[in-house]
Scaffold this active site. Structure first.
Site, PDB file in Angstrom:
ATOM      1  N   CYS A 142       0.826  -1.104  -0.021  1.00 27.59           N
ATOM      2  CA  CYS A 142       0.020  -0.112   0.155  1.00 27.59           C
ATOM      3  C   CYS A 142       0.831   1.113   0.037  1.00 27.59           C
ATOM      4  O   CYS A 142       1.555   1.474  -1.000  1.00 27.59           O
ATOM      5  CB  CYS A 142      -1.235   0.090   1.194  1.00 27.59           C
ATOM      6  SG  CYS A 142      -2.399   1.144   1.080  1.00 27.59           S
TER       7      CYS A 142
ATOM      8  N   HIS B 284      -3.717  -4.924  -0.421  1.00 31.22           N
ATOM      9  CA  HIS B 284      -3.559  -5.288   1.115  1.00 31.22           C
ATOM     10  C   HIS B 284      -3.454  -6.835   0.864  1.00 31.22           C
ATOM     11  O   HIS B 284      -4.724  -7.516   1.203  1.00 31.22           O
ATOM     12  CB  HIS B 284      -4.449  -4.657   2.146  1.00 31.22           C
ATOM     13  CG  HIS B 284      -4.258  -3.544   2.578  1.00 31.22           C
ATOM     14  ND1 HIS B 284      -3.225  -3.164   3.384  1.00 31.22           N
ATOM     15  CD2 HIS B 284      -4.653  -2.232   1.986  1.00 31.22           C
ATOM     16  CE1 HIS B 284      -3.264  -1.810   3.482  1.00 31.22           C
ATOM     17  NE2 HIS B 284      -3.965  -1.230   2.732  1.00 31.22           N
TER      18      HIS B 284
ATOM     19  N   GLU C  90      -2.592  -8.966   3.068  1.00 34.84           N
ATOM     20  CA  GLU C  90      -2.926  -9.368   4.406  1.00 34.84           C
ATOM     21  C   GLU C  90      -4.442  -9.520   4.629  1.00 34.84           C
ATOM     22  O   GLU C  90      -5.128  -9.943   5.647  1.00 34.84           O
ATOM     23  CB  GLU C  90      -2.418  -8.574   5.620  1.00 34.84           C
ATOM     24  CG  GLU C  90      -2.939  -7.308   5.876  1.00 34.84           C
ATOM     25  CD  GLU C  90      -2.234  -6.101   5.078  1.00 34.84           C
ATOM     26  OE1 GLU C  90      -2.488  -4.780   5.153  1.00 34.84           O
ATOM     27  OE2 GLU C  90      -1.515  -6.610   3.950  1.00 34.84           O
TER      28      GLU C  90
END
Length: 202
Positions: free
Chosen positions: A79, A184, A186
């Protein structure tokens, strides 16, 4: 050792949990010596580029990161962490980045239709250009999770995937041992875990 740089900006613990899920140990660190000993480095980031850049440089963590980049240690920016890899950003003024990938960061509002919402928030498909590096476990059209108003602009040779949001948006980049993803991983379920696992195996 995989080091996640803690400079006060980023989803540190969700990232740590993701690596635990794929059985890779990580260290969250703000210690320059640990960064210099790392085999791989993660540079997370959320919020505005200028604030993130100021924290990274003022913390004294930019120097060991740049040194490790020159040592050919694999680095993954996520990001705003990806955006920091570039030469500069035009988010609320002009701010210098790490200059590890030639290019700049600017508002997606300049290239997308005015009726689309900003920031781009949500799941979007990847158009993958290179099925190696972080995408060796991925497939065309995989969906990942984005939250951003700004994007990287650079030579096409550095772009490893794009996403469509009224225009082609840079979704990921690579320059030798330097990797970046605008989305992202994650927060992107199994697709994201596959990307993180591929980075760990670079």
């Amino acid at each position: 050792m995989i080091a996640i740089i803690n400079y006060g900006v980023g989803n540190l613990f969700s990232l740590q949990s993701s690596f635990k899920a794929i059985n890779f140990d990580v260290v969250i660190t703000s210690n320059p010596d640990e960064i210099l000993k790392a085999d791989k480095i993660i540079l997370p980031g959320v919020g505005a580029f200028g604030d993130a850049a100021e924290k990274l440089f003022s913390s004294g963590l930019a120097e060991p990161l740049i040194e490790q980049a020159h040592n050919k240690i694999p680095i993954l920016g996520i990001c705003v962490g990806m955006q920091l890899l570039f030469t500069k950003s035009f988010e609320f003024g002009e701010h210098k980045g790490l200059n590890l990938i030639p290019g700049y960061v600017d508002a997606i509002a300049k290239i997308i239709p005015s009726d689309l919402k900003i920031p781009q928030i949500g799941w979007n498909a990847l158009d993958i250009k290179k099925f190696d590096g972080v995408f060796k476990n991925s497939k065309q059209g995989d969906f990942v999770y984005f939250v951003h108003s700004y994007s990287a602009f650079c030579d096409e040779k550095y772009i490893t995937s794009t996403t469509e949001y009224g225009a082609k948006i840079t979704a990921s980049v690579q320059h030798e041992n330097i990797f970046g993803v605008q989305f992202h991983p994650e927060k992107s379920g199994d697709v994201g875990l596959n990307i993180l696992k591929a980075f760990c195996e670079v």
